[in-house]
Design a protein around this motif. Structure first.
Motif, PDB file in Angstrom:
ATOM      1  N   SER A   1      23.176 -16.039 -51.916  1.00 15.58           N
ATOM      2  CA  SER A   1      23.771 -16.890 -50.891  1.00 15.58           C
ATOM      3  C   SER A   1      24.530 -16.067 -49.859  1.00 15.58           C
ATOM      4  CB  SER A   1      24.726 -17.899 -51.542  1.00 15.58           C
ATOM      5  OG  SER A   1      25.750 -17.214 -52.250  1.00 15.58           O
ATOM      6  N   ALA A   2      24.826 -16.694 -48.719  1.00 19.66           N
ATOM      7  CA  ALA A   2      25.561 -16.028 -47.650  1.00 19.66           C
ATOM      8  C   ALA A   2      26.947 -15.618 -48.136  1.00 19.66           C
ATOM      9  CB  ALA A   2      25.676 -16.955 -46.440  1.00 19.66           C
ATOM     10  N   GLY A   3      27.388 -14.447 -47.713  1.00 20.39           N
ATOM     11  CA  GLY A   3      28.695 -13.941 -48.123  1.00 20.39           C
ATOM     12  C   GLY A   3      28.653 -13.050 -49.341  1.00 20.39           C
ATOM     13  N   SER A   4      27.510 -12.990 -50.023  1.00 26.46           N
ATOM     14  CA  SER A   4      27.407 -12.130 -51.203  1.00 26.46           C
ATOM     15  C   SER A   4      27.328 -10.671 -50.773  1.00 26.46           C
ATOM     16  CB  SER A   4      26.171 -12.503 -52.030  1.00 26.46           C
ATOM     17  OG  SER A   4      24.988 -12.238 -51.296  1.00 26.46           O
ATOM     18  N   LEU A   5      27.478  -9.803 -51.754  1.00 29.53           N
ATOM     19  CA  LEU A   5      27.483  -8.369 -51.501  1.00 29.53           C
ATOM     20  C   LEU A   5      26.224  -7.916 -50.763  1.00 29.53           C
ATOM     21  CD1 LEU A   5      29.779  -6.510 -52.563  1.00 29.53           C
ATOM     22  CD2 LEU A   5      28.206  -5.745 -54.325  1.00 29.53           C
ATOM     23  N   ALA A   6      25.075  -8.350 -51.274  1.00 28.15           N
ATOM     24  CA  ALA A   6      23.809  -7.909 -50.699  1.00 28.15           C
ATOM     25  C   ALA A   6      23.598  -8.481 -49.300  1.00 28.15           C
ATOM     26  CB  ALA A   6      22.659  -8.326 -51.615  1.00 28.15           C
ATOM     27  N   GLN A   7      23.950  -9.744 -49.098  1.00 28.76           N
ATOM     28  CA  GLN A   7      23.751 -10.372 -47.792  1.00 28.76           C
ATOM     29  C   GLN A   7      24.601  -9.716 -46.716  1.00 28.76           C
ATOM     30  OE1 GLN A   7      21.657 -12.424 -46.660  1.00 28.76           O
ATOM     31  NE2 GLN A   7      20.921 -13.804 -48.249  1.00 28.76           N
ATOM     32  N   VAL A   8      25.877  -9.503 -47.016  1.00 30.45           N
ATOM     33  CA  VAL A   8      26.774  -8.912 -46.021  1.00 30.45           C
ATOM     34  C   VAL A   8      26.300  -7.510 -45.650  1.00 30.45           C
ATOM     35  CG1 VAL A   8      29.113  -8.047 -45.657  1.00 30.45           C
ATOM     36  CG2 VAL A   8      28.777 -10.290 -46.673  1.00 30.45           C
TER      37      VAL A   8
END
Length: 462
Positions: A191-198
């Protein structure tokens, strides 16, 4: 078809590991490794490819020899905000990526919105992942009721791929992402805001900014510990990290540079929060000084410098008998370890016994000062509170205190004296070594050079 891979990333420093580790070998923190999924190479390149295509559509790049690259400074973008320009190092550098952090509700979006509304000559794309266009319109009308900037475009979108499509279509000269924690790419399943996404979204925006020359400003939230949310690698990716600080119960806000590849990190800007937005405080000395402390003990005025900016700041101290046996040492806006050192100097070199006393030090105005010239005012304020004797409000001081009790020289002494004189102070205490090369006749303020702490205290208290 390639399988997705799993990796572990330290939240504190961005260190990667193929397996979970209890203690990070890079920063030494415990239980900071979080699992992230890394998509297969074919899928993972989608956002990167979109960023590259968008950048090449706007500007064609090619490899260059070192001798062919111009060494002249690029013309910075004037943000029409003196405080913001100062913290950025003179303006926004084309092709840079800036991260603006701060607590929720502190005024990050307000600061950028009012700045961008004034930049009528630049085509700006403001991407909001948190607020609707109607909410932004209401805020803009509150800040500038008669604002009519046709070059200011608002996009409410959370998909990174769609944001790049709009950038390719609109061809903006400046992009703002509010906030990076709400943006997600289709390549990462989390989901948005996770480590990988950011991390992936910030890396794609970095590639776009560097290849196209279009500056990008990211807004980021901070955690309850006061650090920027998301992986620490986010701070490594961007060129500049600036933090918006302040207390929601006070009207003043401080803009501070934490990292800057194009300027100094010791600069700060000061704003006053008003109902119609943020007002620049051009003379912080008047803000940081209260005029009603006459007859009150424990207050000393110091002539400090942050970056290239001199200002006078009020140092407050309270010394009382330790009620619970173990004395407390507390400092707000000042280094706690340095306070302990100065108290030891007072005991050993000056002879004041503070071993069984609680000592509290506060820098007025919510400011955090790192200037070593504050030492003398801290010692004076502590002693004033201890003997319950006020310091005359026409006196100020500046000087670093050494372990042997000597008052060491400081830099930019003439700027400090001129600032004190401008605000009406009649006496200033400075290190004796700094007196060399100073023409005392050109100042109306009386200069008192001292070599030791005892001399400074004798000047103040007789």
């Amino acid at each position: 078809m390639a399988k997705d891979k799993t990796a572990y990333v330290c939240e504190n420093c961005g260190q990667e590991s193929p397996k979970w580790i209890g203690k990070c070998p890079a920063c030494g923190q415990w239980n900071t490794f979080k699992e992230i999924k890394i998509s297969a190479d074919s899928a993972r390149q989608t956002a990167s490819t979109a960023a590259a295509k968008t950048a090449h559509a706007l500007l064609h790049n090619k490899a260059m020899r070192l001798r062919d690259i111009s060494s002249k400074d690029e013309v910075r973008i004037d943000m029409l905000d003196g405080e913001l320009n100062r913290v950025l190092g003179g303006g926004l550098v084309p092709g840079s990526i800036v991260l603006l952090g701060g607590e929720p509700g502190i005024g990050k979006s307000t600061l950028l919105l009012q700045t961008m509304l004034n930049l009528s000559e630049k085509r700006i794309l403001y991407v909001s992942g948190e607020e609707s266009a109607h909410q932004l319109k209401m805020r803009a009308e509150r800040i500038l009721p008669d604002a009519s900037n046709d070059n200011f475009l608002i996009l409410c979108e959370n998909s990174l791929e769609k944001i790049f499509d709009h950038i390719k279509e609109e061809k903006p000269e400046l992009v703002i992402i509010d906030s990076i924690q709400t943006i997600s790419t289709e390549d990462i399943e989390s989901s948005a805001g996770s480590l990988a996404q950011v991390r992936e979204c910030a890396a794609s925006l970095l590639r776009f900014s560097k290849t196209s020359g279009i500056p990008v400003i990211l807004i980021g939230h901070i955690t309850k510990e006061g650090t920027l949310a998301g992986p620490k690698i986010l701070e490594h990716i961007v060129d500049t990290v600036i933090q918006f600080e302040g207390d929601q119960h006070h009207m003043y806000r401080i803009l501070r540079s934490i990292k800057n590849r194009f300027g100094s990190t010791s600069e700060l800007g000061i704003y006053e929060m008003q109902t119609n937005g943020l007002r620049q405080v051009s003379n912080p000395s008047e803000l940081l000084l209260t005029q009603d402390h006459e007859g009150l003990s424990g207050i000393a005025i110091s002539s400090a410098i942050e970056g290239v900016r001199p200002f006078l700041v009020e140092t407050q101290a309270l010394v009382s008998t330790a009620a619970y046996g173990t004395p407390q040492r507390s400092a707000t806006g000042f280094d706690q370890r340095r306070l302990n050192m100065l108290l030891a100097v007072l005991e050993k070199r000056v002879g004041f016994k503070l071993m069984q006393k609680d000592v509290f030090v506060n820098i007025a105005g919510g400011l955090r000062v790192t200037d070593l010239a504050m030492d003398l005012s801290v010692i004076a304020a502590v002693l004033s509170s201890n003997v319950d004797t006020p310091i005359d409000n026409t006196w100020c001081m500046a000087g670093e205190v050494g372990l042997s009790g000597e008052v060491r020289p400081i830099n930019r002494i003439e700027q400090r004296i001129a600032e004190a004189e401008k605000l009406g102070f009649q006496h200033i205490i400075i290190p004796r070594y700094n007196l060399q090369g100073i023409d005392r006749k050109k100042y109306s303020i009386e200069i008192h050079p001292v070599r030791k702490v005892e001399e400074a205290l004798r000047e103040l208290f007789g």
